[in-house]
Design a protein around this motif. Sequence first.
Motif, short mmCIF file in Angstrom:
data_model
loop_
_atom_site.label_atom_id
_atom_site.label_comp_id
_atom_site.label_asym_id
_atom_site.label_seq_id
_atom_site.Cartn_x
_atom_site.Cartn_y
_atom_site.Cartn_z
N LYS A 77 0.62 -1.38 -0.27
CA LYS A 77 -0.26 0.14 0.31
C LYS A 77 0.74 0.91 -0.23
CE LYS A 77 -3.98 -1.54 0.68
NZ LYS A 77 -4.72 -2.08 1.99
N CYS A 78 0.53 2.15 -0.64
CA CYS A 78 1.29 2.86 -1.19
C CYS A 78 0.80 4.19 0.43
CB CYS A 78 0.42 4.54 -2.21
SG CYS A 78 0.87 6.37 -1.84
N PRO A 79 1.84 4.25 1.23
CA PRO A 79 2.01 5.29 2.64
C PRO A 79 1.24 6.32 2.33
CG PRO A 79 4.51 5.27 2.26
CD PRO A 79 3.32 4.40 1.09
N CYS A 80 1.01 7.39 1.67
CA CYS A 80 0.90 8.77 0.81
C CYS A 80 -0.80 8.66 0.90
CB CYS A 80 1.04 9.10 0.06
SG CYS A 80 0.50 10.66 0.06
N CYS A 81 -1.80 7.55 0.09
CA CYS A 81 -2.88 7.53 -0.29
C CYS A 81 -3.61 6.07 -0.02
CB CYS A 81 -2.68 7.95 -1.62
SG CYS A 81 -2.71 6.60 -3.21
N GLY A 82 -2.71 5.03 0.07
CA GLY A 82 -3.44 3.77 0.42
C GLY A 82 -3.81 3.42 -1.13
N ASN A 83 -3.05 3.33 -2.24
CA ASN A 83 -3.14 3.35 -3.96
C ASN A 83 -2.36 2.06 -3.62
OD1 ASN A 83 -3.76 2.60 -6.29
ND2 ASN A 83 -2.50 4.42 -6.73
N ILE A 84 -2.07 0.59 -4.30
CA ILE A 84 -0.97 -0.67 -4.74
C ILE A 84 0.16 0.25 -5.13
CG2 ILE A 84 -2.74 -2.24 -3.87
CD1 ILE A 84 -3.36 -3.00 -6.65
N LEU A 88 6.17 5.02 -3.43
CA LEU A 88 5.18 5.45 -3.18
C LEU A 88 4.42 5.32 -4.16
CD1 LEU A 88 6.22 9.08 -2.20
CD2 LEU A 88 4.37 8.08 -0.96
N CYS A 89 2.52 5.12 -4.78
CA CYS A 89 2.50 5.58 -5.73
C CYS A 89 2.79 6.04 -6.73
CB CYS A 89 1.02 4.63 -5.38
SG CYS A 89 -0.33 6.33 -5.63
N ASN A 90 1.94 5.26 -8.50
CA ASN A 90 3.14 6.30 -9.23
C ASN A 90 1.83 7.49 -9.64
OD1 ASN A 90 0.16 5.46 -10.18
ND2 ASN A 90 0.89 4.62 -12.31
N ILE A 91 0.43 7.32 -8.68
CA ILE A 91 -0.10 8.47 -8.19
C ILE A 91 1.03 10.73 -7.28
CG2 ILE A 91 -2.22 10.07 -7.77
CD1 ILE A 91 -3.38 7.14 -9.08
N CYS A 92 0.49 9.45 -6.53
CA CYS A 92 1.62 10.11 -5.82
C CYS A 92 3.41 10.77 -5.56
CB CYS A 92 1.84 9.72 -3.61
SG CYS A 92 -0.12 9.94 -2.97
N SER A 93 4.01 9.97 -6.81
CA SER A 93 5.12 10.35 -6.53
C SER A 93 5.39 11.04 -8.03
CB SER A 93 5.52 9.31 -7.22
OG SER A 93 4.92 8.41 -8.26
ZN ZN Z 1 -0.15 7.18 -3.28
#
Ligand code: ZN
Length: 200
Positions: free
Chosen positions: A58-65, A70-75
């Motif tokens: 899980k992405c620690p920022c948003c909970g996405n996988i 970090l997930c590709n959206i948060c990064s």
């Molecule tokens: Zn994320």
Amino acid sequence: MNKYPNSLENLIEAFQSLPSVGRKTAERYALYIFSNMEEEKLIDFSNSLISIKKDIKKCPCCGNITENDLCNICSDPQRNKKQVLVVESIKDLYTIESLKEYKGIYHVLGGVISFSKGITIHDLNIDSLEEKVKNKEVNELILATNATLEGETTARYLKELLKDYDVKITRIAHGLPVGGDISYLDEMTILKAMEGRREY
Ligand SMILES: [Zn+2]
């Protein structure tokens, strides 16, 4: 009582544990694998099952996988980190993301408050969202939980929890049918719902 050899029966039971898969479908899958799948393909198939738990977190920022920190959206530096769209599930995130319209980031709750299923706020990914809001990292929260009783209850709870912070809270509205599940809606309906979001 077992009709099939144990190993096949085990596979049937494994398929039956998936959502919407009954005994007949599970039998069909298991027999198909036994009769039609070559060993090499089967190894690929089982490896991909195992890697889901091994490589994805899980992405620690948003909970996405993600497979990264970090997930590709948060990064993604192009995304507006000040606008956070709150969804119930990873599937809802991917549904909205597939429209290629939304340019903010997400927050995945990992479920909704449900009295009947015994799911409370403590079972949901809410603390990190509150933390983000508290730290003034967010300008606008768009509550995009489903238009079900549970989705609405959860949105109300979030609104109540975060109302004293300096953040604009909106709720997607128009076009979402009551009882509607975001991941089953067509693109136009979701876009309309996003455009029609209102102060919440
Ligand atoms: Zn994320």
